[in-house]
Scaffold this motif. Structure first.
Motif, PDB file in Angstrom:
ATOM      1  N   THR A 571      64.817  75.036  29.267  1.00  0.00           N
ATOM      2  CA  THR A 571      64.093  73.798  29.644  1.00  0.00           C
ATOM      3  C   THR A 571      64.338  73.526  31.120  1.00  0.00           C
ATOM      4  O   THR A 571      65.483  73.661  31.587  1.00  0.00           O
ATOM      5  CB  THR A 571      64.597  72.624  28.785  1.00  0.00           C
ATOM      6  OG1 THR A 571      64.384  72.926  27.397  1.00  0.00           O
ATOM      7  CG2 THR A 571      63.886  71.357  29.146  1.00  0.00           C
ATOM      8  N   ARG A 573      59.862  74.034  30.701  1.00  0.00           N
ATOM      9  CA  ARG A 573      58.837  75.082  30.817  1.00  0.00           C
ATOM     10  C   ARG A 573      57.642  74.576  31.645  1.00  0.00           C
ATOM     11  O   ARG A 573      57.435  73.375  31.799  1.00  0.00           O
ATOM     12  CB  ARG A 573      58.374  75.481  29.413  1.00  0.00           C
ATOM     13  CG  ARG A 573      59.477  76.191  28.592  1.00  0.00           C
ATOM     14  CD  ARG A 573      58.981  76.501  27.208  1.00  0.00           C
ATOM     15  NE  ARG A 573      58.682  75.244  26.502  1.00  0.00           N
ATOM     16  CZ  ARG A 573      58.118  75.209  25.301  1.00  0.00           C
ATOM     17  NH1 ARG A 573      57.765  76.356  24.717  1.00  0.00           N
ATOM     18  NH2 ARG A 573      57.878  74.051  24.721  1.00  0.00           N
ATOM     19  N   LYS A 574      56.798  75.502  32.194  1.00  0.00           N
ATOM     20  CA  LYS A 574      55.638  75.136  33.034  1.00  0.00           C
ATOM     21  C   LYS A 574      54.630  74.292  32.256  1.00  0.00           C
ATOM     22  O   LYS A 574      54.039  73.332  32.774  1.00  0.00           O
ATOM     23  CB  LYS A 574      54.944  76.396  33.557  1.00  0.00           C
ATOM     24  CG  LYS A 574      53.783  76.123  34.504  1.00  0.00           C
ATOM     25  CD  LYS A 574      53.225  77.438  35.015  1.00  0.00           C
ATOM     26  CE  LYS A 574      52.056  77.159  35.976  1.00  0.00           C
ATOM     27  NZ  LYS A 574      50.951  76.416  35.377  1.00  0.00           N
ATOM     28  N   GLU A 575      54.451  74.580  31.023  1.00  0.00           N
ATOM     29  CA  GLU A 575      53.503  73.834  30.211  1.00  0.00           C
ATOM     30  C   GLU A 575      53.932  72.375  30.078  1.00  0.00           C
ATOM     31  O   GLU A 575      53.100  71.448  30.125  1.00  0.00           O
ATOM     32  CB  GLU A 575      53.383  74.461  28.828  1.00  0.00           C
ATOM     33  CG  GLU A 575      52.749  75.841  28.801  1.00  0.00           C
ATOM     34  CD  GLU A 575      53.743  76.935  29.173  1.00  0.00           C
ATOM     35  OE1 GLU A 575      54.950  76.585  29.403  1.00  0.00           O
ATOM     36  OE2 GLU A 575      53.368  78.133  29.240  1.00  0.00           O
ATOM     37  N   GLU A 576      55.242  72.166  29.904  1.00  0.00           N
ATOM     38  CA  GLU A 576      55.732  70.804  29.767  1.00  0.00           C
ATOM     39  C   GLU A 576      55.486  70.019  31.070  1.00  0.00           C
ATOM     40  O   GLU A 576      55.132  68.834  31.049  1.00  0.00           O
ATOM     41  CB  GLU A 576      57.224  70.802  29.408  1.00  0.00           C
ATOM     42  CG  GLU A 576      57.519  71.363  28.015  1.00  0.00           C
ATOM     43  CD  GLU A 576      58.997  71.403  27.715  1.00  0.00           C
ATOM     44  OE1 GLU A 576      59.797  71.295  28.681  1.00  0.00           O
ATOM     45  OE2 GLU A 576      59.399  71.543  26.549  1.00  0.00           O
ATOM     46  N   ASP A 578      53.081  70.607  33.289  1.00  0.00           N
ATOM     47  CA  ASP A 578      51.623  70.341  33.428  1.00  0.00           C
ATOM     48  C   ASP A 578      51.198  69.179  32.540  1.00  0.00           C
ATOM     49  O   ASP A 578      50.423  68.317  32.963  1.00  0.00           O
ATOM     50  CB  ASP A 578      50.825  71.605  33.055  1.00  0.00           C
ATOM     51  CG  ASP A 578      51.045  72.720  34.065  1.00  0.00           C
ATOM     52  OD1 ASP A 578      51.487  72.410  35.196  1.00  0.00           O
ATOM     53  OD2 ASP A 578      50.806  73.908  33.711  1.00  0.00           O
ATOM     54  N   VAL A 579      51.693  69.140  31.322  1.00  0.00           N
ATOM     55  CA  VAL A 579      51.346  68.038  30.413  1.00  0.00           C
ATOM     56  C   VAL A 579      51.804  66.710  31.003  1.00  0.00           C
ATOM     57  O   VAL A 579      51.091  65.696  30.972  1.00  0.00           O
ATOM     58  CB  VAL A 579      51.956  68.280  29.034  1.00  0.00           C
ATOM     59  CG1 VAL A 579      51.811  67.049  28.160  1.00  0.00           C
ATOM     60  CG2 VAL A 579      51.305  69.471  28.363  1.00  0.00           C
ATOM     61  N   LYS A 582      49.524  65.688  33.797  1.00  0.00           N
ATOM     62  CA  LYS A 582      48.233  65.184  33.297  1.00  0.00           C
ATOM     63  C   LYS A 582      48.407  63.784  32.732  1.00  0.00           C
ATOM     64  O   LYS A 582      47.545  62.913  32.936  1.00  0.00           O
ATOM     65  CB  LYS A 582      47.669  66.112  32.242  1.00  0.00           C
ATOM     66  CG  LYS A 582      47.195  67.453  32.812  1.00  0.00           C
ATOM     67  CD  LYS A 582      46.678  68.359  31.713  1.00  0.00           C
ATOM     68  CE  LYS A 582      46.176  69.702  32.278  1.00  0.00           C
ATOM     69  NZ  LYS A 582      45.663  70.611  31.243  1.00  0.00           N
ATOM     70  N   LYS A 640      61.124  67.910  35.348  1.00  0.00           N
ATOM     71  CA  LYS A 640      61.329  68.836  36.462  1.00  0.00           C
ATOM     72  C   LYS A 640      62.827  69.087  36.720  1.00  0.00           C
ATOM     73  O   LYS A 640      63.202  70.186  37.146  1.00  0.00           O
ATOM     74  CB  LYS A 640      60.678  68.271  37.711  1.00  0.00           C
ATOM     75  CG  LYS A 640      59.154  68.350  37.691  1.00  0.00           C
ATOM     76  CD  LYS A 640      58.600  67.820  39.004  1.00  0.00           C
ATOM     77  CE  LYS A 640      57.069  67.949  39.043  1.00  0.00           C
ATOM     78  NZ  LYS A 640      56.505  67.462  40.324  1.00  0.00           N
TER      79      LYS A 640
END
Length: 813
Positions: A571, A573-576, A578-579, A582, A640
């Motif tokens: 932890t 991750r890139k997806e987290e 980006d979410v 957004k 982050k």
């Protein structure tokens, strides 16, 4: 030689007895003589020689004396100063108590002087009478009486020991100078007792509880008593006393003691006789000092030597107090009587006490009151001491016999009293017979000697002197002594294999009880019992169901915890991210429109187009949207930044705990296997019968042991532990096999010094092979440990040097 002309002579008759009293006007002393002795004195006219005196005595009385007997009698009378001789004018007159024998006439020049000095060295010493033997006599002496002796009281089985005492004299006479060290030894012994009184208080009760009176008497006999008699014989031999007899006598007809019998001490000068009687007392003081010093020096050894030394000191002290006491018939009395020149001191004291000083009531007035009072006081003190001593001894003996032997002890005590009474009566009868023989004046061919006095034969006397020749080969003896001394000195520097050690105890045979360390049912065994097994061999196995279940559950938990930890470590991750971004953009858009809508409502409210509630709702919505934007921004920052390190650490700790738990369960699974801890024999038999039995944790399964080697504990004194090292050779002797030595090696040296009954000791463990299986656990003995090689003088003086460097040093201020 003749009687002094100034002597007054009185004839007295008591019944059938005729006595003559010679009074010395210079000293006031009165001397008693029988009729036979007076005839001899009457024949002395300064012209007759020994043969003429003997002929005259035979003609007048029928008694026949030898030259030696006549010379002994005249020597004794001369010691009292009753005789004078006609001396040439050039000779010096000599005081009556300072006569010294000489075998050469006066001469001139160096040669004559050398001959005179040589004659003085080789001449026989003056002759004396032993006070102890003289004490037992009553009445005037006569030819029928025996020669005075030392050590004739009680039954005696004696044998001529001339060769023995000649050998002892050759070996030990050079040590006579050590007598001057006795005061120093006594001072050191006294200081030792004073400084170590606390140790003495500990050892004395243990000594009295372990040694009974019979053991003390036997120990005294073979140590102090034996050494004192031998030392007195060496001194007598040094003064050329012939016919020394050594044997055993019964004191009071009961107690066996070593006895030195000297048939005739009349040849000794007064100074020499004093040394003969003082020697046993000095020997006892020496053994007392050596016993005290040796006790302290050897106390830490743990052996019986310090006990023997302490017993030696106590026995020496008691023996010295008894023998040195002038109130008892011992060396102290003989020394005092000789010192006072009064061999019949006790006889005179009792006569004075009974009103019969020296001879009869008619002669009492010739003695001064002070002399008579001293004699009476001595008689009273001697009687009181004898009564008190005999009473105390009888009481203590009776109590001891009754306590240890009950009725039998009482019977033994009565028998002892009867023996003592019979012995006392026998002595009285013997003295009465001696008295009757004295009155009868029967000549038996034995020596004629007065009852009192001591003394030298005058120089130039016409009467014969019994000359005892000097020992032959004196020069050869000196060379032998020098050679022996040189050999002894050389031996002091010979390398000596020094060994230290102490009391040894064989520890238990290497044995191990195999206990179950986990719970379960015994599923199988691989031995029947009694077999020899190697170290690590599997003997049996418990059921493993519970252990295997715990292992499986723990492994599953470990897998789950590892997945959690992996998630934390990967932890964010890139997806987290980006979410989260957004979601933040959406929140910002909503906040932008709600803020603009709130401003529009404010304008509408001002124009009264909307109500206040509508305005407040629009403002509230705008505020909520702005707060959401802030939260989304924080969430984005949190994502982050990643997972907190403490969270990862906690997850890892939990994972480690699960792994430890797994290790424990695996160990428990392993412990279901019951293995041999060392190579040995299974003592337990019929192991097959144990299959199916439930064992709780700690229950005994089997016993194994290895008796091929044993561990021995040796208690080494702290003072010697510096000479012990691991791997040093150990030699062991045990009481069961005293003729066999068991060897081993030091395996372990204790780290501390532990207190013991005899000082501090260090525990040293040695491994001893026991292939023949002779040694058993619990056996005791003494173990010695190799301490290297040292010179003989260092090996045998270590305790003495240590005593001086530590104990004596501690006395210094």
């Amino acid at each position: 030689m003749m009687l002094r002309p100034d002597l007054s002579i009185t004839r007295s008759e008591e019944g059938e007895e005729v006595i003559y009293l010679l009074r010395d006007p210079q000293t006031g002393e009165v001397f008693e003589f029988g009729e036979l002795e007076y005839v001899i004195l009457d024949l002395l006219d300064g012209r007759r020689d020994a043969a003429a005196v003997r002929r005259g005595l035979r003609d007048r009385t029928g008694a026949d004396l030898s030259d030696q007997e006549l010379a002994a009698f005249l020597s004794l009378v001369g010691s009292w100063g009753l005789l004078v001789r006609k001396t040439p004018p050039e000779e010096e007159s000599v005081g009556r108590r300072d006569f010294r024998p000489s075998r050469v006439t006066q001469g001139a020049g160096r040669k004559a002087n050398r001959e005179r000095r040589a004659g003085e060295r080789d001449s026989p010493p003056p002759r004396h009478v032993d006070p102890i033997a003289a004490e037992s006599r009553t009445g005037a002496p006569a030819p029928g009486q025996e020669v005075y002796r030392v050590g004739t009281r009680g039954w005696s089985a004696s044998a001529n020991a001339g060769a023995l005492f000649r050998l002892l004299h050759i070996l030990f006479s050079p040590l006579r100078v050590l007598v001057y060290l006795i005061p120093l030894l006594l001072i050191i012994a006294a200081a030792t007792i004073f400084q170590n009184m606390h140790l003495l208080k500990v050892d004395l009760p243990r000594l009295w509880s372990s040694w009974n009176i019979i053991q003390h008497l036997l120990f005294s006999m073979v140590t102090v008593n034996l050494l004192s008699q031998l030392s007195m014989g060496v001194v007598a031999k040094d003064y050329r006393v012939p016919d020394l007899k050594f044997g055993i006598r019964l004191v009071f007809g009961i107690l066996p003691r070593f006895n030195l019998r000297i048939d005739d001490l009349s040849m000794l000068a007064r100074r020499e006789l004093l040394w003969v009687h003082a020697t046993p007392m000095l020997l006892r003081l020496t053994t007392l000092s050596i016993g005290v010093i040796g006790w302290l020096m050897m106390r830490a050894s743990g052996t019986l030597l310090p006990t023997f030394m302490l017993v030696l000191a106590i026995v020496s002290l008691i023996s010295f107090l008894l023998t040195a006491n002038p109130l008892a018939a011992g060396n102290g009395y003989a020394f005092l009587a000789t010192l006072l020149n009064m061999p019949d001191l006790r006889q005179k004291a009792y006569r004075a006490l009974l009103g019969r000083l020296f001879v009869s009531r008619r002669t009492r007035g010739v003695q001064d009151e002070e002399h008579r009072f001293a004699l009476r006081a001595y008689a009273v003190a001697s009687t009181l001491f004898l009564v008190a001593f005999v009473g105390i001894v009888l009481i203590l003996t009776a109590r001891w016999l009754e306590l240890n032997y009950q009725g039998t002890g009482v019977a033994i005590f009565v028998a002892l009293v009867v023996i003592l009474g019979w012995n006392f009566r026998r002595q009285i009868v013997q003295r009465r017979q001696s008295r009757l023989a004295s009155q009868a004046g029967v000549s038996t061919g034995r020596s004629l000697t007065p009852a009192t006095g001591v003394v030298p034969i005058h120089s130039g006397s016409p009467f014969p002197v019994v000359d005892i020749p000097a020992p032959p080969r004196r020069r050869r003896i000196r060379w032998v002594r020098a050679l022996v001394l040189g050999i002894l000195v050389a031996c002091l520097f010979v390398p000596y294999p020094y060994e230290t050690g102490g009391v040894a105890t064989i520890l238990s045979v290497q044995q191990r009880d195999i206990h179950t360390e986990t719970m379960g049912v015994l599923e199988e065994v691989f031995f029947a019992g009694g077999e020899w097994v190697s170290k690590g061999a599997l003997i049996g196995r418990l059921s493993t169901y519970e252990q295997r279940k715990n292992i499986a559950l723990t492994r599953a938990e470990i897998a789950e915890q590892e997945a959690k930890l992996e998630k934390l470590l990967t932890t964010p991750r890139k997806e987290e991210v980006d979410v989260a971004m957004k979601q933040l953009d959406s929140a910002r858009v909503r906040a932008k429109f709600s803020t603009a809508n709130a401003k529009r409502y404010e304008e509408l409210y001002k124009s009264k187009s909307v109500s206040l509630d509508d305005l407040e709702d629009a403002l509230k919505r705008a505020e909520v949207d702005r707060t959401e934007v802030i939260e989304k921004e924080a969430e984005l920052e949190l994502i982050k930044s990643g997972v907190h390190p403490k969270e990862i650490e906690a997850a890892r700790s939990q994972l480690d705990a699960l792994k430890e738990e797994l290790s424990y369960h695996l160990d428990q699974l392993e412990r279901t296997n019951l293995v041999a801890p060392f190579s040995g024999q299974i003592v337990t038999t019929d192991l097959a019968e144990l299959v199916g039995k439930y064992f709780d944790r700690g229950d005994l399964f089997v016993i194994t042991q290895d008796s091929r080697s044993l561990r021995v504990e040796i208690l080494v004194p702290e003072s010697d532990i510096g000479d012990v090292s691991e791997g040093a050779l150990t030699r062991l002797k045990i009481w069961t096999y005293p003729d066999q030595i068991f060897e081993g090696r030091v395996a372990e040296i204790g780290p501390v010094a532990n207190p013991s009954d005899y000082g501090k000791v260090v525990r040293v463990v040695s491994e001893i092979p026991n292939t023949e299986k002779l040694l058993k656990a619990g056996m005791t003995g003494f173990g010695k440990i190799d301490g290297g090689t040292k010179p003989v003088y260092e090996a045998f003086t270590r305790m003495l040097v240590r005593f001086v460097l530590i104990e004596a040093w501690s006395w210094l201020p």
